[in-house]
Design a protein around this motif. Structure first.
Motif, mmCIF file in Angstrom:
data_model
loop_
_atom_site.group_PDB
_atom_site.id
_atom_site.type_symbol
_atom_site.label_atom_id
_atom_site.label_comp_id
_atom_site.label_asym_id
_atom_site.label_seq_id
_atom_site.Cartn_x
_atom_site.Cartn_y
_atom_site.Cartn_z
ATOM 1 N N MET A 183 0.855 -1.182 0.000
ATOM 2 C CA MET A 183 0.000 0.000 0.000
ATOM 3 C C MET A 183 0.896 1.239 0.000
ATOM 4 O O MET A 183 2.032 1.197 0.464
ATOM 5 C CB MET A 183 -0.906 -0.002 1.243
ATOM 6 C CG MET A 183 -1.779 -1.240 1.354
ATOM 7 S SD MET A 183 -2.718 -1.307 2.905
ATOM 8 C CE MET A 183 -3.766 0.130 2.706
ATOM 9 N N TRP A 184 0.360 2.342 -0.507
ATOM 10 C CA TRP A 184 1.156 3.547 -0.586
ATOM 11 C C TRP A 184 0.248 4.779 -0.538
ATOM 12 O O TRP A 184 -0.945 4.701 -0.832
ATOM 13 C CB TRP A 184 1.978 3.583 -1.878
ATOM 14 C CG TRP A 184 1.176 3.266 -3.101
ATOM 15 C CD1 TRP A 184 1.031 2.052 -3.694
ATOM 16 C CD2 TRP A 184 0.373 4.175 -3.865
ATOM 17 N NE1 TRP A 184 0.189 2.146 -4.774
ATOM 18 C CE2 TRP A 184 -0.221 3.420 -4.903
ATOM 19 C CE3 TRP A 184 0.115 5.543 -3.773
ATOM 20 C CZ2 TRP A 184 -1.063 3.996 -5.844
ATOM 21 C CZ3 TRP A 184 -0.722 6.121 -4.702
ATOM 22 C CH2 TRP A 184 -1.295 5.348 -5.730
ATOM 23 N N ALA A 185 0.837 5.884 -0.099
ATOM 24 C CA ALA A 185 0.143 7.173 -0.103
ATOM 25 C C ALA A 185 1.147 8.246 -0.489
ATOM 26 O O ALA A 185 2.273 8.267 0.022
ATOM 27 C CB ALA A 185 -0.461 7.474 1.259
ATOM 28 N N ALA A 186 0.750 9.123 -1.398
ATOM 29 C CA ALA A 186 1.629 10.182 -1.890
ATOM 30 C C ALA A 186 1.033 11.539 -1.579
ATOM 31 O O ALA A 186 -0.178 11.748 -1.705
ATOM 32 C CB ALA A 186 1.825 10.030 -3.398
ATOM 33 N N GLU A 187 1.889 12.453 -1.171
ATOM 34 C CA GLU A 187 1.514 13.843 -0.914
ATOM 35 C C GLU A 187 2.496 14.710 -1.687
ATOM 36 O O GLU A 187 3.693 14.720 -1.384
ATOM 37 C CB GLU A 187 1.585 14.164 0.572
ATOM 38 C CG GLU A 187 1.121 15.564 0.944
ATOM 39 C CD GLU A 187 -0.395 15.733 0.833
ATOM 40 O OE1 GLU A 187 -0.830 16.855 0.551
ATOM 41 O OE2 GLU A 187 -1.107 14.747 1.025
#
Length: 302
Positions: free
Chosen positions: A21-25
């Motif tokens: 899983m990943w999250a980018a800002e």
């Protein structure tokens, strides 16, 4: 200020269907030097992806270098398993959160075989209905990438509980064999099924036929083997391409560019290659979204 990218191994309850899983800002957007959208080729990994784009910019795809318009897919998307690249717009930084999905996840999370979602992007609301908007609203309202990962994890756990599913043992064994480079004929023989039946079961779980997935996984091993420093001929030999022309042809089919063009692009992320429209190959065959809009002109989808 640089952007932020968080990655996470899923909890044990999700590991049968979620690889990562990943999250980018993003950081602040840089001024655009040219009015035309910048593009990149996204190279196939062999896996499906679930992505929520939380900024204003939806996913926009392009059919080929002559396509100056492209078409919009949306903010919540399922990217099916692919055997070749696709071309997307990267004109603006985008906050996003998503998951890389394992074979078998399509049945559990979307209620259909992975083969029905392969080689294309599908708007999530076509699969989840109004629950898609609820999920987007929730994720957009959270202040940090870590909080968004927590929320996505909880959402997927609930989905998994509603429709538990296990891979067919013969297909689980076949997937391991494909990843290890075992000839497909040996995997078919070990399964006890006919070639046609084995291939059908395999595609339902993985989205791609065994030989096509094996081709993509070999390409990924190539990209992981320091392609910027090792001679291409040496890499081709080490990875059992029949000869250099076979290697170059297969590289072009999968990446939409020659090995040397890829090397000159020097992508910071191996599977995301910035492209010049004048040198990018036509997006055609397996790499083209099979459900893209069509108009009288094949160059400019609606």
């Amino acid at each position: 200020m640089a952007g932020m990218l968080l990655t996470r191994i899923p909890p044990p309850s999700l590991r049968s269907v979620v690889r990562s899983m990943w999250a980018a800002e993003p950081g602040p957007a840089a001024p655009l030097a040219h009015p035309a959208p910048r593009r990149e080729h996204v190279l196939p990994t062999g896996d499906m992806h679930l992505v929520f784009r939380l900024s204003d910019t939806p996913l926009r795809l392009f059919a080929d270098p002559d396509d100056s318009t492209g078409w919009t897919v949306g903010h919540a998307i399922v990217g099916g398993a692919r055997s070749a690249f696709y071309a997307r717009e990267v004109a603006a930084p985008t906050a996003s959160v998503g998951a890389q999905l394992r074979p078998g996840a399509a049945w559990v999370l979307f209620g259909m075989p992975a083969s029905a979602l392969a080689e294309r992007h599908t708007p999530l609301d076509a699969l989840w209905g109004t629950a898609t908007g609820d999920a987007l609203d929730l994720l957009q309202g959270l202040p940090t990438p870590s909080a968004r990962l927590d929320a996505l994890e909880a959402l997927l756990v609930r989905r998994l509980a509603q429709r538990p599913h296990a891979l067919h043992p013969a297909i689980a064994q076949g997937l391991r064999g494909v990843a290890d480079g075992i000839p497909v004929r040996k995997l078919v023989r070990a399964s006890g099924y006919s070639h046609r039946h084995f291939a059908a079961l395999f595609k339902e779980a993985a989205g791609l036929a065994p030989k096509r997935l094996q081709r993509v996984l070999r390409f990924q091993r190539l990209l992981a083997t320091a392609p910027g420093t090792v001679p291409w001929a040496e890499l081709a030999l080490a990875l059992d391409y029949s000869d250099q022309s076979h290697f170059i042809r297969e590289f072009g089919d999968i990446a939409g560019m020659s090995p040397e063009t890829y090397r000159r692009a020097a992508p910071s992320a191996a599977n995301h290659v910035p492209v010049d429209r004048s040198t990018s190959s036509k997006t055609a065959g397996p790499g083209q979204d099979q459900n893209r809009p069509h108009t009288a002109s094949s160059r400019t989808p609606a």
